[in-house]
Design an enzyme around this catalytic site. Structure first.
Site, PDB file in Angstrom:
ATOM      1  CG  ASP A 484      -2.265   0.611   0.978  1.00 44.42           C
ATOM      2  OD1 ASP A 484      -2.363   1.462   0.078  1.00 44.42           O
ATOM      3  OD2 ASP A 484      -3.215   0.273   1.704  1.00 44.42           O
ATOM      4  CG  ASP A 554      -9.454   2.345  -0.214  1.00 48.39           C
ATOM      5  OD1 ASP A 554      -8.972   1.250  -0.560  1.00 48.39           O
ATOM      6  OD2 ASP A 554      -8.857   3.158   0.524  1.00 48.39           O
TER       7      ASP A 554
HETATM    8  C1  GLA Z   1      -5.709   1.810   2.206  1.00 49.45           C
HETATM    9  C2  GLA Z   1      -6.139   0.648   1.347  1.00 49.45           C
HETATM   10  C3  GLA Z   1      -7.204  -0.153   2.073  1.00 49.45           C
HETATM   11  C4  GLA Z   1      -6.651  -0.632   3.406  1.00 49.45           C
HETATM   12  C5  GLA Z   1      -6.137   0.543   4.229  1.00 49.45           C
HETATM   13  C6  GLA Z   1      -5.422   0.073   5.454  1.00 49.45           C
HETATM   14  O1  GLA Z   1      -6.729   2.735   2.357  1.00 49.45           O
HETATM   15  O2  GLA Z   1      -6.590   1.073   0.108  1.00 49.45           O
HETATM   16  O3  GLA Z   1      -7.623  -1.237   1.299  1.00 49.45           O
HETATM   17  O4  GLA Z   1      -5.605  -1.530   3.164  1.00 49.45           O
HETATM   18  O5  GLA Z   1      -5.259   1.362   3.479  1.00 49.45           O
HETATM   19  O6  GLA Z   1      -4.958   1.109   6.237  1.00 49.45           O
END
Ligand code: GLA
Length: 749
Positions: A484, A554
Site C-alpha cells: 500500500d 477503496d
Molecule cells: C488503504 C487501502 C485499504 C486498506 C487501508 C489500510 O486505504 O486502500 O484497502 O488496506 O489502506 O490502512
C-alpha cells in the site's frame, strides 16, 4: 504470409515470429521492422498496424504514418521538413517531429530540454545511425554541435502492434548538463479537427471516470505532480477520429506510460491542426544533473492503434498487459479468490479474530487469506506504527506463525498488508531517523493520514525497506503482499545531496522502488504482490511490470463499482482488477444490495471477499459458496478473455452489461445489471459479440433467468444477431449467464 513475402524484399531488417500465450491459448503473430535506405524511411509492421517515420532533409526524424497496415508495396515518400508558415511559425514548429529538442524555433511541446554549463540552452537533434535487432529498433540522434546524444528505442509487440518508445540521453561532453524536461516519445497524428480525446480521472474512492472531449487548438495536460501515479489522472489516453467512432468501430490511437512517479502527457492541436502527444517525466519542479559520461533513461511510452473502436483498443491493451507486461507474462496464473480483513476489522486484528474469519472464508471456497493493516508495531489506528515492521506482541503473542499455520491447514495461502514507503512520526523508526523522510531543511513536514514519506531515493532507506521485507518473507510462509501507499508527496526535498541534485528524487525514488520489487521477486519467486495506493492511486504499466494485481478503489459499493470497473477496463485488464464483496449497506453510499448482486459485480474482475463473515447468516454463506464455485468455472474467461462492454453503466444508465469471451471462443460469460426498472419496460435485449458464429453454444444461468422462450442451445450467430432477453425487473438486480460451446473440453469450465 503477406508480411513474410515482404520480408524477403526488405533492404534491412527482418521478421520476428512469436508465440503469444495467455490463458492457455497460443496465437501466432509476427512483426517486421524495415529501413528503406533509398527513401530513409523506417517502417514497423505488426498485427495489422503500420508505424512509419523518416529522416528528413534536415536530418531530423519526422513522423510519416501511424494507423491501419498499408500495402507491403505502398511506397512511403521520403520525409521533407515542412515549410515554416510566415515568420511566426518556424519549420521546427510545423514539422511533426518524432523527438524534438527545445532549440531552433520550436514552440510546441519539446521532448527534451537541457541547459549546458556555459549557459547554452539550445538542443537540435539530428540522425546519426540506427540498428535493428529482431523487433527492436534503436535510432541514435545527436545535437548538431554538442556531444549530447539521444538513443530512441522502439520495440514492437507482434500480437498487438503496440509500439514501446523510450529514450536514453547521454552526456558525452566534459561538463554536467542539466536535463529540464525528458519525454519518452512524441506521437503525431495527421492534421484534422475531428479528433476527440478520452482520458481517466478520479479521486480517492472515486477513481476511473472516463472523460471525453473534442481536441481543440491548444494543449490538454494530463499529469501527476504528486511523486506517484495518482488517482486524479491515469497515464493513459485514447484519441478517436470522426463523429462515428464508437465502442466497436472507428480509428483509435491510444497510449499508456510505464511510470509510477510524477508524469505528464500533453495532447496538443497546433496552429496547423496537427495533433501531437508527448509523454514522459513531469517537467514540473524537475531537473536532472547529467554528469559527463552518464545516461538518463526515460520510462517507456506504449502506443497502439485500433481500427475497430475503443473496445478493441482496450482488448489490445489487455492482451498486451497479460502477454508482455505482467511479471508472470506470457502466461499469468489466474488470480485466486481472496479474503481480506480490512473492512471487517480495520486495525483491530487479533490472532483469534483472524482465525475465525479464516475458517469462514475457507468454508465458502476462498483460496487466499490476507491480513490487512494493524498487525505490526504499535498500530492501533493510523496514528502510529508505520515504519516499525515487527509483529505486534499484544495482538500476536506467538508471532504470525500460528495464524499462517491455521490458514494453511484450511487449504488457503497467506497474504499480508504492508506500506513500506511510509512512516508515522510516532514510530521507533522516525524517532531514530527523522532525516529519512522527504523534507526541506528547517521547513514544516506536512502529514497526511498522520504519516510522512520515506525518501526511497536514499541508499540507507532503500536498504532498510528491502531488508525488512526480505526478512518478513524469509521467516514467514507468505504467498502475497498487498503493498500500500497511502499519501502523496509534500516538501519533496532531499537535503543529504547537493541542491542541484535534489530534484533527481523524482526519478531515483521510483527507480529504487522498482529495484526493491525486482530484487524481492527474484529472491522470493513464489510471492505475488498487489499494488494499492489508497485504492487505485498507483496503477500504470510500470508498476504492473512488477506486481500481479491492483486494488482499483477503496470504494466497494457494488453499484459504484460497475462504473469504476468499466472505466478501469479502458486501460487495464480485468485480470489484475481486484474486486471484493463487502457488507451491506455499504459504507460509501449506505446502499443496500443483495449478496448475489455484490458477488456478480465483483465477479466481473478478480473476485475477493472483504465482508465481516462473523456477521453473515447461513443463507449468505450458501449464496457465497455457490457464487465462488461458479466463478472458478469462468474466471479464466473473465480474467484472460476478451472483454466486450455491451451496455455502459456511465451517464446514469439504468442497465449495464459486460461480456467476456475465452480466447479460444469456447466460452462466454455475460453479466447484466439493472439499477431500477421503470414504466414496466423490459431489460434491453442483449446482443453478444465475439463468439464463433458457426459453433453452437449452450446457455446456462449462473444467477437469474432469461426469458422463458430462450433456446437452451443455439449458434454463435444466433446469440450475436438475435440476442438474448434477460428476465429482470426491480431495483438493484443482477443476473449472469455462461455460454459454453459444444467443443469446450476444458475441464475447469
Ligand atoms: C488503504 C487501502 C485499504 C486498506 C487501508 C489500510 O486505504 O486502500 O484497502 O488496506 O489502506 O490502512
Amino acid at each position: 504470409m503477406r508480411l513474410q513475402h515482404w520480408l524477403t524484399r526488405a533492404v534491412l531488417g527482418f521478421g520476428m515470429t512469436m508465440l503469444i500465450g495467455v490463458g492457455g491459448m497460443q496465437a501466432q503473430s509476427s512483426a517486421t521492422i524495415h529501413f528503406d535506405a533509398a527513401s530513409k524511411v523506417f517502417r514497423i509492421d505488426a498485427a495489422g498496424t503500420t508505424y512509419a517515420f523518416g529522416i528528413n532533409d534536415a536530418g531530423q526524424l519526422q513522423s510519416l504514418y501511424w494507423g491501419e497496415q498499408i500495402g507491403k508495396d505502398d511506397h512511403l515518400s521520403a520525409a521533407h521538413r515542412m515549410a515554416g508558415v510566415a515568420s511566426f511559425d518556424s519549420a521546427e514548429t510545423t514539422t511533426p517531429n518524432e523527438y524534438a529538442g527545445w532549440g531552433g524555433g520550436l514552440f510546441v511541446e519539446p521532448a527534451l530540454k537541457a541547459s549546458f554549463a556555459d549557459g547554452n540552452r539550445d538542443v537540435v537533434l539530428t540522425y546519426v545511425s540506427h540498428s535493428i535487432r529482431g523487433n527492436e529498433l534503436t535510432v541514435r540522434m545527436k545535437d548538431v554541435s554538442l556531444a549530447l546524444t539521444v538513443d530512441l528505442h522502439y520495440t514492437v509487440n507482434p500480437g498487438t502492434g503496440i509500439v514501446g518508445r523510450s529514450a536514453v540521453i547521454t552526456n558525452d561532453t566534459n561538463t554536467p548538463i542539466t536535463i529540464e524536461q525528458a519525454a519518452a516519445a512524441t506521437w503525431n497524428l495527421p492534421h484534422g479537427t475531428d479528433y476527440s480525446l478520452r482520458y481517466l480521472t478520479g479521486r480517492w474512492a472515486g477513481e476511473w471516470n472516463l472523460q471525453k472531449q473534442n481536441i481543440l487548438p491548444g494543449m490538454t495536460v494530463l499529469e501527476s505532480r504528486r511523486g506517484s501515479t495518482g488517482h486524479q489522472n491515469n497515464p493513459w489516453f485514447a484519441i478517436e477520429r470522426g463523429e462515428q467512432a464508437d465502442e466497436e468501430s472507428g480509428d483509435v490511437w491510444f497510449g499508456a506510460l510505464a511510470w509510477s512517479g510524477s508524469w505528464r502527457i500533453t495532447v496538443e492541436q497546433d496552429q496547423l491542426q496537427q495533433i501531437r502527444i508527448t509523454g514522459g517525466y513531469n517537467s514540473f519542479d524537475f531537473s536532472y544533473k547529467l554528469l559527463p559520461g552518464k545516461q538518463l533513461q526515460t520510462p517507456i511510452f506504449y502506443g497502439g492503434y485500433s481500427h475497430h473502436g475503443i473496445g478493441e483498443a482496450s482488448r489490445m491493451l489487455h492482451r498486451f498487459e497479460l502477454s508482455s507486461i505482467l511479471p508472470q507474462a506470457p502466461m499469468p496464473k489466474p488470480r485466486p479468490v481472496v479474503y481480506n480483513s480490512w473492512e471487517a476489522t480495520e486495525f483491530a486484528v487479533t490472532e483469534a479474530g483472524q482465525e475465525s474469519l479464516a475458517e469462514k472464508a475457507a468454508s465458502i471456497g476462498v483460496e487466499r487469506f490476507v491480513m490487512d493493516d494493524g498487525w505490526f508495531g504499535q498500530r492501533k489506528d493510523d496514528h502510529a506504527g508505520l515504519g516499525d515492521w515487527y509483529v505486534n506482541q499484544q495482538k500476536f503473542p506467538n508471532g504470525l506463525k500460528p495464524l499462517i499455520d491455521k490458514v494453511h491447514s484450511l487449504g488457503m495461502d497467506f497474504g499480508l498488508w504492508v506500506e513500506p514507503e511510509m512512516v508515522n512520526p510516532d514510530s521507533d523508526l522516525y524517532r531514530k531517523h527523522p532525516d529519512w523522510v522527504l523534507n526541506f531543511t528547517g521547513r514544516p513536514r506536512s502529514e497526511a493520514r498522520n504519516q510522512l514519506v520515506l525518501n526511497l531515493a536514499r541508499k540507507d532507506v532503500r536498504e532498510y525497506v528491502f531488508s525488512f521485507l526480505d526478512d518478513l518473507l524469509s521467516h514467514n510462509q507468505i504467498a502475497f503482499l498487498k503493498w500500500d501507499y497511502n499519501r502523496n508527496w509534500s516538501e519533496p526535498g532531499w537535503p543529504a545531496v547537493a541542491p542541484d541534485e535534489q530534484k533527481a528524487v523524482y526519478i531515483e525514488y521510483v527507480n529504487n522502488l522498482y529495484g526493491i520489487l525486482r530484487e524481492l521477486r527474484a529472491k522470493h519467486p513464489q510471492v505475488e504482490i498487489e499494488s494499492c495506493s489508497g485504492g487505485g492511486g498507483r496503477v500504470d504499466l510500470g508498476i504492473l511490470g512488477l506486481t500481479d494485481e491492483v486494488w482499483p478503489s477503496d470504494n466497494t459499493d457494488p453499484f459504484d463499482r460497475l462504473r469504476i470497473q468499466d472505466g478501469f477496463t479502458y486501460a487495464y485488464t480485468p485480470g489484475v482488477m481486484m474486486a471484493w464483496v463487502t457488507d451491506s449497506p455499504n459504507w460509501v453510499n449506505e446502499r443496500t444490495t443483495s449478496v448475489a448482486y455484490r458477488f456478480l459485480s465483483s465477479m466481473q474482475g478478480s473476485l475477493g471477499v472483504g465482508a465481516n463473515l462473523d456477521k453473515w447468516q447461513p443463507a449468505d454463506f450458501a449464496t457465497a459458496k455457490e457464487m465462488i464455485a461458479a466463478y472458478k468455472q469462468v474466471r479464466e474467461t473473465v480474467q484472460h478473455g476478451s472483454l466486450y462492454r455491451l451496455i455502459s453503466p456511465r451517464d446514469g444508465s439504468e442497465a449495464s452489461v459486460t461480456e467476456s469471451v475465452a480466447l479460444d471462443r469456447s466460452q462466454a460469460v455475460l453479466f447484466t445489471f439493472l439499477h431500477s426498472s421503470q414504466m414496466g419496460y423490459p431489460f434491453p435485449r442483449v446482443f453478444l459479440r465475439g463468439l464463433d458464429p458457426q459453433q453452437r453454444y449452450r446457455i446456462s444461468a449462473i444467477h437469474g433467468a432469461m426469458a422463458k422462450d430462450t433456446p437452451v442451445e443455439a449458434s454463435g450467430s444466433y446469440w450475436m444477431a438475435h440476442g438474448v432477453d434477460v428476465a429482470m425487473r426491480g431495483d438493484m438486480q443482477a443476473a449472469a449467464f455462461r455460454f459454453d460451446s459444444s467443443s469446450n473440453t476444458n475441464p475447469s469450465r
